[in-house]
Motif scaffolding. Structure first.
Motif: not given
Length: 132
Positions: A64-73
């Motif tokens: 699962r992607h977490d848009r709130l972590r560093p990386g792609l928002n």
């Protein structure tokens, strides 16, 4: 000829290729992208010289992607006029997207913008920006 610095492609690693293909495939098609490449672990869509890849790589570290972590928002797309953004937003729920920031929609990006922020089941966010 495409100019230096123009975006060539974006590759997004997903935990569920079939689910991502359903939500992103519909959205990209609605925005004018055409299916481009297809292989066992991935799919891509193209619009002009730019393409977007979805890949379920065995090398990924999570599902699962977490848009709130560093990386792609999020990814932001030009989506046409306000009526086009409204139509895409209304139809998006039938294709695995939910509206983010509904209390501030369609001005969640500020009073000077008209956009929809959507999130799919894998946690990826897209912004559909209306032309002014």
């Amino acid at each position: 000829m495409t100019g230096v610095g123009a975006l060539h492609h974006v590759e997004v690693w997903v935990g569920d290729l079939a689910g991502a293909e359903a939500s992103f495939g519909w959205l990209l098609g609605a925005l004018g992208y055409a299916p481009f490449q297809r292989w066992e672990g991935g799919r891509s869509w193209v619009l002009g010289p730019t393409y977007l890849v979805l890949e379920q790589s065995p090398a990924r570290s999570g599902d699962r992607h977490d848009r709130l972590r560093p990386g792609l928002n999020h990814l932001a797309f030009h989506a046409g006029d306000r009526a086009a953004v409204d139509a895409l937003t209304a139809e998006a729920q039938e294709h695995g997207w939910r509206l983010l920031f509904p209390d501030r929609h369609p001005h969640a990006g500020g009073e000077g913008t008209y956009a929809a922020y959507l999130e799919n089941a894998d946690g990826f966010e897209v912004e559909l920006v209306a032309s002014t």
